[in-house]
Design a protein around this motif. Structure first.
Motif, PDB file in Angstrom:
ATOM      1  N   THR A 147      50.764  81.288  84.644  1.00 34.99           N
ATOM      2  CA  THR A 147      49.497  81.293  83.922  1.00 34.99           C
ATOM      3  C   THR A 147      48.593  80.199  84.471  1.00 34.99           C
ATOM      4  OG1 THR A 147      50.638  82.054  81.938  1.00 34.99           O
ATOM      5  CG2 THR A 147      48.439  81.097  81.638  1.00 34.99           C
ATOM      6  N   LEU A 148      47.399  80.585  84.914  1.00 35.07           N
ATOM      7  CA  LEU A 148      46.423  79.610  85.384  1.00 35.07           C
ATOM      8  C   LEU A 148      45.914  78.815  84.189  1.00 35.07           C
ATOM      9  CD1 LEU A 148      44.676  78.465  87.708  1.00 35.07           C
ATOM     10  CD2 LEU A 148      43.015  80.265  87.194  1.00 35.07           C
ATOM     11  N   ILE A 149      46.102  77.502  84.225  1.00 37.78           N
ATOM     12  CA  ILE A 149      45.694  76.615  83.136  1.00 37.78           C
ATOM     13  C   ILE A 149      44.313  76.027  83.402  1.00 37.78           C
ATOM     14  CG2 ILE A 149      46.260  74.477  81.893  1.00 37.78           C
ATOM     15  CD1 ILE A 149      48.213  76.736  81.336  1.00 37.78           C
ATOM     16  N   ALA A 150      44.082  75.608  84.662  1.00 40.31           N
ATOM     17  CA  ALA A 150      42.813  74.960  84.997  1.00 40.31           C
ATOM     18  C   ALA A 150      42.504  75.121  86.478  1.00 40.31           C
ATOM     19  CB  ALA A 150      42.864  73.479  84.646  1.00 40.31           C
ATOM     20  N   GLU A 151      41.253  75.425  86.766  1.00 43.22           N
ATOM     21  CA  GLU A 151      40.763  75.412  88.135  1.00 43.22           C
ATOM     22  C   GLU A 151      39.999  74.113  88.339  1.00 43.22           C
ATOM     23  OE1 GLU A 151      39.272  79.223  89.902  1.00 43.22           O
ATOM     24  OE2 GLU A 151      39.260  79.826  87.798  1.00 43.22           O
ATOM     25  N   HIS A 152      39.908  73.692  89.548  1.00 45.32           N
ATOM     26  CA  HIS A 152      39.178  72.481  89.914  1.00 45.32           C
ATOM     27  C   HIS A 152      39.748  71.243  89.215  1.00 45.32           C
ATOM     28  CE1 HIS A 152      35.845  70.788  92.126  1.00 45.32           C
ATOM     29  NE2 HIS A 152      35.677  69.945  91.124  1.00 45.32           N
ATOM     30  N   ALA A 153      41.068  71.140  89.216  1.00 48.05           N
ATOM     31  CA  ALA A 153      41.743  69.942  88.717  1.00 48.05           C
ATOM     32  C   ALA A 153      41.731  68.897  89.831  1.00 48.05           C
ATOM     33  CB  ALA A 153      43.172  70.281  88.307  1.00 48.05           C
ATOM     34  N   VAL A 154      41.829  67.627  89.452  1.00 47.81           N
ATOM     35  CA  VAL A 154      41.704  66.538  90.414  1.00 47.81           C
ATOM     36  C   VAL A 154      42.933  65.633  90.347  1.00 47.81           C
ATOM     37  CG1 VAL A 154      40.294  64.575  91.135  1.00 47.81           C
ATOM     38  CG2 VAL A 154      39.196  66.588  90.122  1.00 47.81           C
ATOM     39  N   LEU A 189      57.275  65.803  92.722  1.00 46.51           N
ATOM     40  CA  LEU A 189      57.023  64.680  91.830  1.00 46.51           C
ATOM     41  C   LEU A 189      56.194  65.115  90.634  1.00 46.51           C
ATOM     42  CD1 LEU A 189      55.944  62.086  94.544  1.00 46.51           C
ATOM     43  CD2 LEU A 189      58.229  62.409  93.583  1.00 46.51           C
ATOM     44  N   THR A 190      56.277  64.369  89.560  1.00 45.70           N
ATOM     45  CA  THR A 190      55.409  64.578  88.401  1.00 45.70           C
ATOM     46  C   THR A 190      54.314  63.522  88.448  1.00 45.70           C
ATOM     47  OG1 THR A 190      57.246  65.443  87.092  1.00 45.70           O
ATOM     48  CG2 THR A 190      55.300  64.690  85.887  1.00 45.70           C
ATOM     49  N   ILE A 191      53.071  63.981  88.384  1.00 41.87           N
ATOM     50  CA  ILE A 191      51.923  63.082  88.431  1.00 41.87           C
ATOM     51  C   ILE A 191      50.960  63.427  87.292  1.00 41.87           C
ATOM     52  CG2 ILE A 191      52.103  62.780  90.934  1.00 41.87           C
ATOM     53  CD1 ILE A 191      49.627  64.671  91.175  1.00 41.87           C
ATOM     54  N   THR A 192      49.979  62.585  87.098  1.00 37.59           N
ATOM     55  CA  THR A 192      48.918  62.850  86.143  1.00 37.59           C
ATOM     56  C   THR A 192      47.712  63.392  86.902  1.00 37.59           C
ATOM     57  OG1 THR A 192      49.690  61.084  84.712  1.00 37.59           O
ATOM     58  CG2 THR A 192      47.442  61.848  84.367  1.00 37.59           C
ATOM     59  N   VAL A 193      47.210  64.527  86.430  1.00 39.76           N
ATOM     60  CA  VAL A 193      46.080  65.206  87.051  1.00 39.76           C
ATOM     61  C   VAL A 193      44.984  65.327  86.001  1.00 39.76           C
ATOM     62  CG1 VAL A 193      45.385  67.339  88.204  1.00 39.76           C
ATOM     63  CG2 VAL A 193      47.710  66.503  88.472  1.00 39.76           C
ATOM     64  N   GLU A 194      43.734  65.231  86.432  1.00 35.22           N
ATOM     65  CA  GLU A 194      42.624  65.402  85.498  1.00 35.22           C
ATOM     66  C   GLU A 194      42.137  66.841  85.558  1.00 35.22           C
ATOM     67  OE1 GLU A 194      38.068  63.974  84.879  1.00 35.22           O
ATOM     68  OE2 GLU A 194      39.509  62.446  85.508  1.00 35.22           O
ATOM     69  N   ALA A 195      42.032  67.460  84.393  1.00 36.95           N
ATOM     70  CA  ALA A 195      41.550  68.837  84.298  1.00 36.95           C
ATOM     71  C   ALA A 195      40.674  68.971  83.065  1.00 36.95           C
ATOM     72  CB  ALA A 195      42.719  69.819  84.227  1.00 36.95           C
ATOM     73  N   ASP A 196      39.460  69.405  83.258  1.00 40.39           N
ATOM     74  CA  ASP A 196      38.530  69.601  82.138  1.00 40.39           C
ATOM     75  C   ASP A 196      38.410  68.353  81.265  1.00 40.39           C
ATOM     76  OD1 ASP A 196      38.124  72.285  82.969  1.00 40.39           O
ATOM     77  OD2 ASP A 196      39.922  72.899  81.879  1.00 40.39           O
ATOM     78  N   GLY A 197      38.370  67.178  81.913  1.00 39.30           N
ATOM     79  CA  GLY A 197      38.200  65.926  81.198  1.00 39.30           C
ATOM     80  C   GLY A 197      39.446  65.394  80.515  1.00 39.30           C
ATOM     81  N   GLU A 198      40.568  66.073  80.684  1.00 30.81           N
ATOM     82  CA  GLU A 198      41.822  65.642  80.063  1.00 30.81           C
ATOM     83  C   GLU A 198      42.845  65.271  81.130  1.00 30.81           C
ATOM     84  OE1 GLU A 198      43.408  68.338  77.175  1.00 30.81           O
ATOM     85  OE2 GLU A 198      41.438  68.816  76.351  1.00 30.81           O
ATOM     86  N   GLN A 199      43.784  64.404  80.754  1.00 28.35           N
ATOM     87  CA  GLN A 199      44.891  64.035  81.632  1.00 28.35           C
ATOM     88  C   GLN A 199      46.057  64.989  81.375  1.00 28.35           C
ATOM     89  OE1 GLN A 199      44.458  61.408  83.894  1.00 28.35           O
ATOM     90  NE2 GLN A 199      42.380  61.554  83.094  1.00 28.35           N
ATOM     91  N   VAL A 200      46.571  65.581  82.444  1.00 29.94           N
ATOM     92  CA  VAL A 200      47.640  66.568  82.343  1.00 29.94           C
ATOM     93  C   VAL A 200      48.790  66.140  83.253  1.00 29.94           C
ATOM     94  CG1 VAL A 200      48.245  68.989  82.731  1.00 29.94           C
ATOM     95  CG2 VAL A 200      45.949  68.402  81.927  1.00 29.94           C
ATOM     96  N   GLU A 201      50.006  66.177  82.728  1.00 34.30           N
ATOM     97  CA  GLU A 201      51.191  65.913  83.552  1.00 34.30           C
ATOM     98  C   GLU A 201      51.543  67.209  84.283  1.00 34.30           C
ATOM     99  OE1 GLU A 201      53.206  62.895  83.753  1.00 34.30           O
ATOM    100  OE2 GLU A 201      51.303  62.147  82.966  1.00 34.30           O
TER     101      GLU A 201
END
Length: 127
Positions: free
Chosen positions: A23-30, A86-98
């Motif tokens: 399932t696509l959760i977010a596009e253009h994550a950073v 690895l598990t990292i923190t990614v920013e998606a739609d203004g939120e931090q996502v593991e």
């Protein structure tokens, strides 16, 4: 578990078919990292706080992980692994996502820096 994809697994990429059941959760994550062209039709990423890599986040069903690990050349510790997982923190739609990310383990994958941090999926289709 979530997966951050930045190359041939992105929508429209050569291997996006691996994620048909995801399932696509977010596009253009950073993510904080540096993107490189491997010269093999796919990119490789290394972690870095100074630069950004743009990608997508998918929710991955448990049954898909073995195929993804195989595609990414990851066995969980072999000297010949191409990538680390690895598990990292990614920013998606203004939120931090593991999210899990495959990062380059083999330095030979780091051929040419992609300054924009964005992998053009059409490059994957040419090889």
């Amino acid at each position: 578990m979530k997966l951050f994809v930045y190359g041939s697994l992105k929508k429209g990429g050569k291997y996006d078919c691996y994620l048909e059941e995801a399932t696509l959760i977010a596009e253009h994550a950073v993510a904080n990292g540096v993107l490189y062209d491997s010269g093999l039709g796919y990119p490789a990423m290394v972690l870095s706080g100074a630069e950004k890599v743009i990608g997508d986040i998918y929710e991955i069903p448990d049954e898909l992980w073995p195929a993804l690990d195989d595609l990414e050349g990851y066995t969980g510790g072999a000297e010949t692994d191409l990538f680390n997982k690895l598990t990292i923190t990614v920013e998606a739609d203004g939120e931090q996502v593991e999210a899990i990310v495959y990062v380059a383990k083999n330095q030979k994958l780091l051929k040419t820096k992609v300054a924009s941090g964005v992998w053009d999926v059409s490059q994957s289709l040419l090889v």
